[in-house]
Design an enzyme around this catalytic site. Structure first.
Site, PDB file in Angstrom:
ATOM      1  N   HIS A  18       1.814  -1.702  14.829  1.00  0.00           N
ATOM      2  CA  HIS A  18       3.134  -1.274  14.365  1.00  0.00           C
ATOM      3  C   HIS A  18       4.114  -1.156  15.539  1.00  0.00           C
ATOM      4  O   HIS A  18       5.303  -1.449  15.393  1.00  0.00           O
ATOM      5  CB  HIS A  18       3.025   0.076  13.645  1.00  0.00           C
ATOM      6  CG  HIS A  18       2.304  -0.006  12.344  1.00  0.00           C
ATOM      7  ND1 HIS A  18       2.962  -0.245  11.149  1.00  0.00           N
ATOM      8  CD2 HIS A  18       0.988   0.086  12.037  1.00  0.00           C
ATOM      9  CE1 HIS A  18       2.076  -0.287  10.169  1.00  0.00           C
ATOM     10  NE2 HIS A  18       0.872  -0.092  10.678  1.00  0.00           N
ATOM     11  N   ASP A 117       9.821   1.800  11.307  1.00  0.00           N
ATOM     12  CA  ASP A 117       8.648   1.110  10.780  1.00  0.00           C
ATOM     13  C   ASP A 117       8.486   1.443   9.296  1.00  0.00           C
ATOM     14  O   ASP A 117       9.013   2.444   8.798  1.00  0.00           O
ATOM     15  CB  ASP A 117       7.404   1.566  11.555  1.00  0.00           C
ATOM     16  CG  ASP A 117       6.143   0.849  11.112  1.00  0.00           C
ATOM     17  OD1 ASP A 117       5.933  -0.293  11.560  1.00  0.00           O
ATOM     18  OD2 ASP A 117       5.382   1.412  10.304  1.00  0.00           O
ATOM     19  N   ASN A 370       0.103  -9.892  13.601  1.00  0.00           N
ATOM     20  CA  ASN A 370       0.429 -10.237  14.985  1.00  0.00           C
ATOM     21  C   ASN A 370      -0.467 -11.363  15.478  1.00  0.00           C
ATOM     22  O   ASN A 370       0.009 -12.348  16.049  1.00  0.00           O
ATOM     23  CB  ASN A 370       0.259  -9.008  15.891  1.00  0.00           C
ATOM     24  CG  ASN A 370       1.299  -7.942  15.623  1.00  0.00           C
ATOM     25  OD1 ASN A 370       2.436  -8.233  15.282  1.00  0.00           O
ATOM     26  ND2 ASN A 370       0.903  -6.686  15.759  1.00  0.00           N
TER      27      ASN A 370
END
Length: 477
Positions: A18, A117, A370
């Site tokens: 995050h 976030d 990611n």
């Protein structure tokens, strides 16, 4: 009187996956628009790791950071990981208010917007109090964003999901998305009675409130769902800004031992090595770790494996570092038998440098977003092995929609464990033969599309420029 520069407050959630997209987004913003100033206010569940500190200390001077006071882990220990993360941010809001108000009074910058976030949704109240524009940086695919945006309506249909999405009788088909089986949705969606379900539902309802949603994806990767969200917008959802792929461009803090695996790669043939890693927090059971080890050995192919100590929980290393020696858990004699074939690294490897390397021919991955984007940017086909969060959705997209990956089949009679023979089979598919070549050809298409999106006049860079202009214009308001 000199005009102030725009300042952005960013509130990440605990967990490296995050934190990383917000850091990389901020770096890209100040590289392309150096008049911006960005302040990170970081909720913490425990002391920040040395590597986290070093990342922040290496950032451009326009980005500063404040670690908010630690939340007592004992207060949250009994909660699931999703609720732990969400509650850590919520319990940090009083100290965030104090810091945000101080930042608001800067003589050189004017705070104009807040970027948070997905797990920091309760901070929207502070943005409202300060009359700031608010944005959510959604760190995963547009497809999983679509699921979150539609979740409140889906939840109301008790006939379709009486006890949770695990019991879906038909595949779930969202506008512009491929179909997903109930079991492929994130764990918090599966059981209506769980605390995680309530946490995610609350966050998804809040997702309607910000002024915009910034997504770590790019238009040419998911054009159908991007168009579907645009067509259904009609003030129903916030504006969606695609600015990805946002990834690290180099690993931080590469030690001498980390460099050793890169030197080993230097001595391997081109496209000959399978890189095996389950991200910053993924863990396997002892039985599964042993089957994976034996399967890698059986395949006969070279491998670079980041080993983490086993656990009954798939995400046990996500919020807290492990202290055991991972190498003590691999099968007896494995390291000696595979000395020429493989290289085993405990806990962490410089992933960017490994994926960039010419010797790396494939990536066995947990499908965190990611890692998925990094594989696409560097053109490495995948073996997908999802563990938690939205990783099963990502795995379906990679195998069925993008067709750049192969997925091993677990043994349904043995808790879904992937047996060594199956590990060896998928490694051989990826690393040799026609199917592997086709996967490698297809991933190159996405590599080129990703590069185009972040080129000077690419869609993601233009979107970022439009967003920066919107924020700059707020100085005069």
């Amino acid at each position: 009187m000199e005009r102030k520069s725009p300042s952005i407050a960013t509130i990440p959630a605990p967990g490296f996956s995050h934190l990383l997209p917000l850091i990389e987004f901020s770096k890209r913003l100040v590289v392309h628009h150096p008049h911006f100033y960005i302040s990170f206010f970081i909720p913490t569940l425990g002391p920040p790791s040395p590597s986290t500190y070093s990342i922040f200390e290496s950032l451009p001077p326009q980005i500063d950071f404040t670690f908010l006071p630690e939340i007592n882990m004992e207060d949250l220990k009994t909660l699931d990981a999703e609720t732990q993360i969400y509650q850590t941010v919520t319990l940090s809001l009083p100290s965030l208010r104090r810091h945000a108000l101080t930042s608001f009074a800067s003589p050189t910058h004017r705070l104009v917007a807040m970027v948070i976030d997905f797990f920091s949704m309760d901070a929207l109240d502070i943005a409202k109090e300060l009359k700031l524009k608010s944005y959510v940086l959604y760190p995963s695919a547009t497809t999983s964003l679509s699921l979150c945006l539609h979740f409140p309506e889906l939840d109301e249909n008790h006939e379709m999901v009486p006890t949770g999405f695990r019991d879906l009788s038909q595949p779930l088909k969202l506008p512009g998305c491929i179909s997903f089986q109930g079991k492929d949705l994130p764990d918090p969606f599966l059981e209506r009675s769980s605390e995680a379900y309530k946490t995610i539902l609350h966050a998804c309802k809040q997702l309607r409130l910000p002024d915009g949603i910034i997504v770590n994806s790019f238009v040419d990767l998911e054009p159908e769902v991007v168009n579907a969200l645009q067509e259904s917008n009609q003030n129903q959802y916030p504006l969606v800004y695609h600015v990805g792929p946002i990834i690290q461009t180099r690993s931080t803090n590469i030690s001498e031992s980390d460099s050793e695996c890169l030197r080993w790669l230097d001595n391997q043939p081109r496209n000959s090595v399978l890189y095996v890693s389950f991200g910053s927090g993924g863990t396997l059971s002892q039985d599964q770790l042993e089957e994976l080890a034996q399967g890698l050995e059986m395949s006969g192919h070279k491998f670079l494996w980041v080993v983490r100590a086993p656990s009954a929980s798939t995400n046990s290393a996500y919020l807290s570092a492990q202290k055991e020696d991972p190498l003590s858990y691999v099968p007896q004699g494995f390291l000696d038998r595979t000395k020429g074939q493989g290289f085993v690294v405990p806990s962490w490897a410089p992933q960017i440098e490994v994926l960039k390397h010419d010797s790396t021919g494939g990536f066995l991955t947990h499908c965190g977003w990611n890692s998925t984007l990094e594989a696409m940017v560097y053109g490495k086909p995948m073996i997908v092995w999802p563990l938690f969060a939205e990783q099963r959705m990502n795995a379906v997209m990679l195998t069925e929609q993008f067709k750049v990956a192969v997925r091993p089949i677990g043994d349904e009679n043995n808790n879904g464990i992937v047996k060594r023979e199956e590990v060896a089979r998928v490694v051989k598919i990826l690393m040799e033969g026609d199917e592997g070549k086709e996967l490698r050809r297809r991933i190159q298409v996405f590599k080129d599309a990703a590069a185009k999106a972040v080129s000077e006049d690419g869609s993601s860079i233009m979107t970022l420029s439009n967003l920066a202009q919107e924020w700059t214009n707020l100085i005069g308001n």
